[in-house]
Design an enzyme around this catalytic site. Sequence first.
Site, PDB file in Angstrom:
ATOM      1  CB  CYS A  61      -0.835  -0.016   1.209  1.00  0.00           C
ATOM      2  SG  CYS A  61      -2.169   1.398   1.351  1.00  0.00           S
TER       3      CYS A  61
ATOM      4  CB  CYS B  69      -0.663   2.225   4.068  1.00  0.00           C
ATOM      5  SG  CYS B  69      -2.331   1.780   3.410  1.00  0.00           S
ATOM      6  CG  ASP B  70       2.978   1.200   4.584  1.00  0.00           C
ATOM      7  OD1 ASP B  70       2.582   1.685   5.735  1.00  0.00           O
ATOM      8  OD2 ASP B  70       2.650   0.080   4.262  1.00  0.00           O
TER       9      ASP B  70
END
Length: 309
Positions: A133, A136-137
């Site tokens: 992701c 997300c990261d």
Amino acid sequence: MLDLAIIGGGPAGLTAGLYATRGGLKNVTMFEMGMPGGQITGSSEIENYPGQSAVVSGMDLMESWPAQAMKFGLKHEMKQVLKVTKNDNIFQIELEDGTKQEAKTVLLATGSVPRRAGFVGEDKFFGRGISTCATCDGFFYKNKEVALIGGGDSALEEAVYLAKTCSKVYLVHRRDTYRAAPSTIEHMKHCENIEEVTNVDVEEVIGDNMGVTGLIVKSKQTGETRQLDVPGVFVFVGRDVLSDCLKQEDGNYLCDVNAQGEVVVDLRMKTSVPGLYAAGDVRIDAAKQVVCAAADGATAAVNIIEYLG
């Protein structure tokens, strides 16, 4: 007794819930472990949803969907469905807490999850430098170099997203051509800080107690290996459908599926079992687009209403 049990709370499940309840079904429950919205909530940029002229995140796009669907009576239960069986025209839905729910019809809209690539070190460092992701990261690698593995639309789109944050993105692909739309490829090639590392096999991800420190790839042409010194590796090599809840005691599925576990449906989203429908990424030949999943959900709901008569 539910009129309809919807398993999955992404675009397909939410749209089905909206159409089913607004269409007159009184007892409709959507089973979704987390907050409704689906995998698309992890996407960084969406610019091709009809009627949405501005570029928005997946989270922003899906924000109003649950409230709209629940306004007409859709209920949401934050429970995992373990198994679906059928007995005397009634579906039995086995939930994680050991309880069972009966339903006249079932719509499977569970979608899919990122597939593991299978290289050495992937499991060891997953969550410690390996991610699926970028939204997300990606922030954790601001102004750092990262590698991204994959060659489809999602991979190239996420590479472009990472290129805005990271100092450099190594785009690693096993072929020398991509499985992406020409416009997506062109967009990627315009990013000056994306380096294409193609026609290679991923040999290993290496690291230490702190996490990933590098990625080793091997040329398919020369056999030479190369180490990319990166603290982060993003993997986008396809998805696996979530159809395991249809598996029966004998190991077979409740309805027809293909070799990948994708549910076989017709144009009405009907499966080989009367009263059982499937929509979105879990079905065969899914386009894996939000608008298509939503259309599947609407199609399924309209036909479920007709089926219940």
